[in-house]
Motif scaffolding. Sequence first.
Motif, PDB file in Angstrom:
ATOM      1  N   TYR A   1      -3.706  -2.041   0.713  1.00  0.00           N
ATOM      2  CA  TYR A   1      -3.086  -0.788   1.115  1.00  0.00           C
ATOM      3  C   TYR A   1      -1.594  -1.072   1.211  1.00  0.00           C
ATOM      4  N   SER A   2      -0.779  -0.018   1.158  1.00  0.00           N
ATOM      5  CA  SER A   2       0.645  -0.209   1.373  1.00  0.00           C
ATOM      6  C   SER A   2       1.157   0.889   2.275  1.00  0.00           C
ATOM      7  N   ALA A   3       2.279   0.589   2.933  1.00  0.00           N
ATOM      8  CA  ALA A   3       2.878   1.565   3.842  1.00  0.00           C
ATOM      9  C   ALA A   3       4.324   1.172   4.088  1.00  0.00           C
ATOM     10  N   GLY A   4       5.053   2.075   4.735  1.00  0.00           N
ATOM     11  CA  GLY A   4       6.445   1.810   5.041  1.00  0.00           C
ATOM     12  C   GLY A   4       6.803   2.179   6.461  1.00  0.00           C
ATOM     13  N   SER A   5       7.819   1.512   6.986  1.00  0.00           N
ATOM     14  CA  SER A   5       8.296   1.825   8.335  1.00  0.00           C
ATOM     15  C   SER A   5       9.074   3.133   8.333  1.00  0.00           C
ATOM     16  N   ASN A   6       9.698   3.455   7.204  1.00  0.00           N
ATOM     17  CA  ASN A   6      10.452   4.695   7.032  1.00  0.00           C
ATOM     18  C   ASN A   6      10.204   5.182   5.604  1.00  0.00           C
ATOM     19  N   PRO A   7       8.971   5.637   5.319  1.00  0.00           N
ATOM     20  CA  PRO A   7       8.599   5.949   3.941  1.00  0.00           C
ATOM     21  C   PRO A   7       9.444   7.062   3.333  1.00  0.00           C
ATOM     22  N   THR A   8       9.700   6.910   2.036  1.00  0.00           N
ATOM     23  CA  THR A   8      10.482   7.916   1.313  1.00  0.00           C
ATOM     24  C   THR A   8       9.683   9.192   1.089  1.00  0.00           C
ATOM     25  N   GLY A   9       8.371   9.085   1.143  1.00  0.00           N
ATOM     26  CA  GLY A   9       7.520  10.243   0.902  1.00  0.00           C
ATOM     27  C   GLY A   9       7.132  10.410  -0.549  1.00  0.00           C
ATOM     28  N   LYS A  10       7.690   9.561  -1.428  1.00  0.00           N
ATOM     29  CA  LYS A  10       7.300   9.622  -2.838  1.00  0.00           C
ATOM     30  C   LYS A  10       7.363   8.224  -3.452  1.00  0.00           C
ATOM     31  N   VAL A  11       6.478   7.992  -4.383  1.00  0.00           N
ATOM     32  CA  VAL A  11       6.477   6.720  -5.099  1.00  0.00           C
ATOM     33  C   VAL A  11       7.594   6.781  -6.142  1.00  0.00           C
ATOM     34  N   HIS A  12       8.350   5.700  -6.251  1.00  0.00           N
ATOM     35  CA  HIS A  12       9.434   5.639  -7.232  1.00  0.00           C
ATOM     36  C   HIS A  12       8.837   5.857  -8.624  1.00  0.00           C
ATOM     37  N   PRO A  13       9.441   6.729  -9.437  1.00  0.00           N
ATOM     38  CA  PRO A  13       8.862   7.019 -10.753  1.00  0.00           C
ATOM     39  C   PRO A  13       8.709   5.794 -11.648  1.00  0.00           C
ATOM     40  N   GLN A  14       9.605   4.812 -11.528  1.00  0.00           N
ATOM     41  CA  GLN A  14       9.488   3.624 -12.374  1.00  0.00           C
ATOM     42  C   GLN A  14       8.306   2.756 -11.948  1.00  0.00           C
ATOM     43  N   SER A  15       7.927   2.805 -10.675  1.00  0.00           N
ATOM     44  CA  SER A  15       6.710   2.100 -10.236  1.00  0.00           C
ATOM     45  C   SER A  15       5.513   2.640 -11.003  1.00  0.00           C
ATOM     46  N   LEU A  16       5.419   3.951 -11.074  1.00  0.00           N
ATOM     47  CA  LEU A  16       4.290   4.580 -11.760  1.00  0.00           C
ATOM     48  C   LEU A  16       4.321   4.325 -13.261  1.00  0.00           C
ATOM     49  N   VAL A  17       5.517   4.368 -13.867  1.00  0.00           N
ATOM     50  CA  VAL A  17       5.646   4.101 -15.299  1.00  0.00           C
ATOM     51  C   VAL A  17       5.173   2.683 -15.618  1.00  0.00           C
ATOM     52  N   LEU A  18       5.696   1.698 -14.878  1.00  0.00           N
ATOM     53  CA  LEU A  18       5.347   0.301 -15.147  1.00  0.00           C
ATOM     54  C   LEU A  18       3.867   0.041 -14.895  1.00  0.00           C
ATOM     55  N   LEU A  19       3.360   0.488 -13.762  1.00  0.00           N
ATOM     56  CA  LEU A  19       1.942   0.255 -13.470  1.00  0.00           C
ATOM     57  C   LEU A  19       1.053   0.909 -14.528  1.00  0.00           C
ATOM     58  N   GLY A  20       1.421   2.098 -14.965  1.00  0.00           N
ATOM     59  CA  GLY A  20       0.655   2.769 -16.013  1.00  0.00           C
ATOM     60  C   GLY A  20       0.678   1.984 -17.316  1.00  0.00           C
ATOM     61  N   GLU A  21       1.859   1.490 -17.696  1.00  0.00           N
ATOM     62  CA  GLU A  21       1.984   0.687 -18.927  1.00  0.00           C
ATOM     63  C   GLU A  21       1.117  -0.568 -18.864  1.00  0.00           C
ATOM     64  N   LEU A  22       0.962  -1.121 -17.661  1.00  0.00           N
ATOM     65  CA  LEU A  22       0.219  -2.372 -17.496  1.00  0.00           C
ATOM     66  C   LEU A  22      -1.265  -2.143 -17.198  1.00  0.00           C
ATOM     67  N   GLY A  23      -1.704  -0.889 -17.279  1.00  0.00           N
ATOM     68  CA  GLY A  23      -3.122  -0.584 -17.138  1.00  0.00           C
ATOM     69  C   GLY A  23      -3.634  -0.405 -15.725  1.00  0.00           C
ATOM     70  N   HIS A  24      -2.748  -0.229 -14.775  1.00  0.00           N
ATOM     71  CA  HIS A  24      -3.168  -0.002 -13.392  1.00  0.00           C
ATOM     72  C   HIS A  24      -3.486   1.473 -13.169  1.00  0.00           C
ATOM     73  N   ASP A  25      -4.455   1.737 -12.326  1.00  0.00           N
ATOM     74  CA  ASP A  25      -4.779   3.102 -11.935  1.00  0.00           C
ATOM     75  C   ASP A  25      -3.800   3.511 -10.835  1.00  0.00           C
ATOM     76  N   THR A  26      -3.025   4.549 -11.074  1.00  0.00           N
ATOM     77  CA  THR A  26      -2.018   4.991 -10.093  1.00  0.00           C
ATOM     78  C   THR A  26      -2.396   6.311  -9.432  1.00  0.00           C
ATOM     79  N   ASN A  27      -3.617   6.774  -9.641  1.00  0.00           N
ATOM     80  CA  ASN A  27      -4.023   8.079  -9.099  1.00  0.00           C
ATOM     81  C   ASN A  27      -3.866   8.197  -7.593  1.00  0.00           C
ATOM     82  N   GLY A  28      -4.163   7.161  -6.836  1.00  0.00           N
ATOM     83  CA  GLY A  28      -4.087   7.248  -5.381  1.00  0.00           C
ATOM     84  C   GLY A  28      -2.772   6.775  -4.797  1.00  0.00           C
ATOM     85  N   ALA A  29      -1.818   6.422  -5.644  1.00  0.00           N
ATOM     86  CA  ALA A  29      -0.546   5.878  -5.139  1.00  0.00           C
ATOM     87  C   ALA A  29       0.238   6.948  -4.397  1.00  0.00           C
TER      88      ALA A  29
END
Length: 158
Positions: free
Chosen positions: A32-60
């Motif tokens: 699981y992941s979390a933040g002390s002061n979360p931005t409220g959104k996943v950085h778009p490049q996190s999703l791009v890279l994880l998607g390119e590498l075959g990770h499921d990002t649906n619940g991110a």
Amino acid sequence: MNILVLCTGNSARSILLESIFNTLGATRTRAYSAGSNPTGKVHPQSLVLLGELGHDTNGARSKSWDEFAAADAPEMDIVITVCASAAGETCPVWPGAPVRTHWGVDDPAAADQPDWDQAFRTAYITLEKRAKALLNLPFETMDPAELTQQLKRIGEIV
């Protein structure tokens, strides 16, 4: 084994390591992941890279660490901070007695947009090496002192 990955914003590094553990260690870990002061959104490049590498990002999603301090939260075995500011903050009291460690990685989200790809890949590679090092150990049977020592050693891998 439940692993909580913490960072301040919970948009990049912690999201990457959560996904790495859930992909590579799917039969042995639930991350699981979390933040002390979360931005409220996943950085778009996190999703791009994880998607390119075959990770499921649906619940991110970017979320507060308060979710994991609640009475009905999953009990964590390991808590890993990936940014210095989160490592230095006073964390909530986690259910159970998780082993804590710090695996600092430069913030790829701090890079300018033309450099995002390289910055995120660099962070990913380091985090993946560390996750693989942990997954190569019989961590389920280690006592807390031995696990703490191994986690500290792994946190120095670049």
